[in-house]
Design a protein around this motif. Structure first.
Motif, PDB file in Angstrom:
ATOM      1  N   ARG A   1      33.560 -41.738 -48.654  1.00  0.00           N
ATOM      2  CA  ARG A   1      32.385 -41.636 -49.543  1.00  0.00           C
ATOM      3  C   ARG A   1      31.774 -40.243 -49.442  1.00  0.00           C
ATOM      4  O   ARG A   1      31.818 -39.607 -48.396  1.00  0.00           O
ATOM      5  CB  ARG A   1      31.326 -42.677 -49.150  1.00  0.00           C
ATOM      6  CG  ARG A   1      31.819 -44.110 -49.204  1.00  0.00           C
ATOM      7  CD  ARG A   1      31.867 -44.637 -50.611  1.00  0.00           C
ATOM      8  NE  ARG A   1      32.655 -45.877 -50.702  1.00  0.00           N
ATOM      9  CZ  ARG A   1      32.886 -46.532 -51.822  1.00  0.00           C
ATOM     10  NH1 ARG A   1      32.383 -46.077 -52.964  1.00  0.00           N
ATOM     11  NH2 ARG A   1      33.619 -47.627 -51.831  1.00  0.00           N
ATOM     12  N   THR A   2      31.221 -39.801 -50.550  1.00  0.00           N
ATOM     13  CA  THR A   2      30.490 -38.545 -50.542  1.00  0.00           C
ATOM     14  C   THR A   2      29.136 -38.760 -49.866  1.00  0.00           C
ATOM     15  O   THR A   2      28.746 -39.900 -49.571  1.00  0.00           O
ATOM     16  CB  THR A   2      30.274 -38.028 -51.969  1.00  0.00           C
ATOM     17  OG1 THR A   2      29.472 -38.981 -52.683  1.00  0.00           O
ATOM     18  CG2 THR A   2      31.599 -37.846 -52.687  1.00  0.00           C
ATOM     19  N   GLN A   3      28.393 -37.692 -49.638  1.00  0.00           N
ATOM     20  CA  GLN A   3      27.085 -37.805 -48.986  1.00  0.00           C
ATOM     21  C   GLN A   3      26.124 -38.678 -49.783  1.00  0.00           C
ATOM     22  O   GLN A   3      25.250 -39.327 -49.207  1.00  0.00           O
ATOM     23  CB  GLN A   3      26.481 -36.419 -48.765  1.00  0.00           C
ATOM     24  CG  GLN A   3      27.190 -35.629 -47.672  1.00  0.00           C
ATOM     25  CD  GLN A   3      26.480 -34.337 -47.352  1.00  0.00           C
ATOM     26  OE1 GLN A   3      25.690 -33.829 -48.147  1.00  0.00           O
ATOM     27  NE2 GLN A   3      26.749 -33.781 -46.177  1.00  0.00           N
ATOM     28  N   ASP A   4      26.302 -38.696 -51.109  1.00  0.00           N
ATOM     29  CA  ASP A   4      25.424 -39.538 -51.922  1.00  0.00           C
ATOM     30  C   ASP A   4      26.035 -40.909 -52.211  1.00  0.00           C
ATOM     31  O   ASP A   4      25.555 -41.639 -53.075  1.00  0.00           O
ATOM     32  CB  ASP A   4      25.041 -38.829 -53.230  1.00  0.00           C
ATOM     33  CG  ASP A   4      26.261 -38.434 -54.052  1.00  0.00           C
ATOM     34  OD1 ASP A   4      27.392 -38.694 -53.607  1.00  0.00           O
ATOM     35  OD2 ASP A   4      26.071 -37.875 -55.147  1.00  0.00           O
ATOM     36  N   GLY A   5      27.085 -41.261 -51.481  1.00  0.00           N
ATOM     37  CA  GLY A   5      27.629 -42.612 -51.546  1.00  0.00           C
ATOM     38  C   GLY A   5      28.690 -42.869 -52.590  1.00  0.00           C
ATOM     39  O   GLY A   5      29.153 -43.999 -52.741  1.00  0.00           O
ATOM     40  N   ARG A   6      29.114 -41.837 -53.306  1.00  0.00           N
ATOM     41  CA  ARG A   6      30.136 -42.045 -54.342  1.00  0.00           C
ATOM     42  C   ARG A   6      31.527 -42.155 -53.730  1.00  0.00           C
ATOM     43  O   ARG A   6      31.813 -41.544 -52.703  1.00  0.00           O
ATOM     44  CB  ARG A   6      30.096 -40.911 -55.359  1.00  0.00           C
ATOM     45  CG  ARG A   6      28.867 -40.909 -56.268  1.00  0.00           C
ATOM     46  CD  ARG A   6      28.922 -39.730 -57.222  1.00  0.00           C
ATOM     47  NE  ARG A   6      28.869 -38.464 -56.492  1.00  0.00           N
ATOM     48  CZ  ARG A   6      29.281 -37.308 -56.981  1.00  0.00           C
ATOM     49  NH1 ARG A   6      29.806 -37.247 -58.193  1.00  0.00           N
ATOM     50  NH2 ARG A   6      29.173 -36.202 -56.257  1.00  0.00           N
TER      51      ARG A   6
ATOM     52  N   ARG B   1      35.324 -41.521 -53.062  1.00  0.00           N
ATOM     53  CA  ARG B   1      36.240 -40.392 -53.191  1.00  0.00           C
ATOM     54  C   ARG B   1      37.555 -40.794 -53.865  1.00  0.00           C
ATOM     55  O   ARG B   1      38.324 -39.935 -54.262  1.00  0.00           O
ATOM     56  CB  ARG B   1      36.534 -39.796 -51.802  1.00  0.00           C
ATOM     57  CG  ARG B   1      35.324 -39.152 -51.153  1.00  0.00           C
ATOM     58  CD  ARG B   1      35.729 -38.366 -49.913  1.00  0.00           C
ATOM     59  NE  ARG B   1      34.569 -37.785 -49.245  1.00  0.00           N
ATOM     60  CZ  ARG B   1      34.010 -36.629 -49.571  1.00  0.00           C
ATOM     61  NH1 ARG B   1      34.506 -35.928 -50.571  1.00  0.00           N
ATOM     62  NH2 ARG B   1      32.969 -36.167 -48.903  1.00  0.00           N
TER      63      ARG B   1
END
Length: 205
Positions: A178-183, A185
């Motif tokens: 996950r990206t830092q904002d929760g999306r 990958r």
């Protein structure tokens, strides 16, 4: 006569357009290549390693194809060393749980299960390994993120593409980062991850 020329031009346009689309589909930086695409690199009695590099716009900018000497080293669910190139399966993290259900009923160490499965695919069944990366100019000995695919089949068995990224996620051996904002990958693998969890491959204890 003019009408015939226009029809001929239209047919040629459609044929060429269709061919271009088929090539672009197999050369997409994210899509799984077809067995037909992989078979063009197959050499009888040898394994081939193909590495494709794509730019930020998804255009294929470099391709190397070489005979693969020695075995593919399987470091774990997401670590591969192929032809001297260190690879981490793109957007994935290893072993969401220490134990997994492997071979349907057996409780295995996550790392051991990944090594067993990937060794069978790469080293015992595969004839072509193709990895796709967005890294254009890696530093020496750098581990590159890539998606890897293996052509298996032959000797009476139909040829098919094994998607290593998808296999590791589906078997519960890796999970999507996950990206830092929760999306996600790897939104393309979310369905496989959901199915893996519903089948109880993780938390074998």
């Amino acid at each position: 006569m003019h009408k015939q020329l226009k029809v001929t031009a239209l047919v040629a346009y459609l044929l060429l357009g269709g061919a271009a689309f088929a090539i672009a589909e197999d050369e997409d930086p994210y899509a799984e290549p077809s067995p037909t695409y992989l078979r063009q690199y197959r050499q009888e009695g040898a394994k081939t390693f193909v590495l494709e590099r794509f730019d930020a716009d998804g255009r294929l900018v470099a391709r190397s194809a070489e005979r693969l000497e020695g075995k593919v080293a399987i470091g774990g669910p997401v670590e591969r060393t192929i032809g001297g190139q260190k690879i981490a399966l793109r957007g994935l993290t290893a072993c969401p749980t220490d134990k997994v259900v492997y071979n349907r009923v057996q409780s295995w160490s996550c790392t051991d299960a990944a090594r067993d499965y990937a060794d069978a695919v790469y080293n015992r069944r595969g004839s072509v390994v193709l990895c796709k990366t967005l890294v254009l100019t890696p530093a020496e000995n750098e581990t590159i993120p890539a998606s890897c695919f293996v052509l298996v089949g032959g000797n009476g068995e139909p040829f098919k593409t094994v998607n290593d990224d998808d296999s590791m996620v589906f078997l519960g051996l890796a999970e999507i980062g996950r990206t830092q904002d929760g999306r996600s990958r790897r939104p393309d693998l979310e369905e496989s991850q959901s199915l893996s969890r519903s089948m109880g491959f993780q938390n074998a204890d």
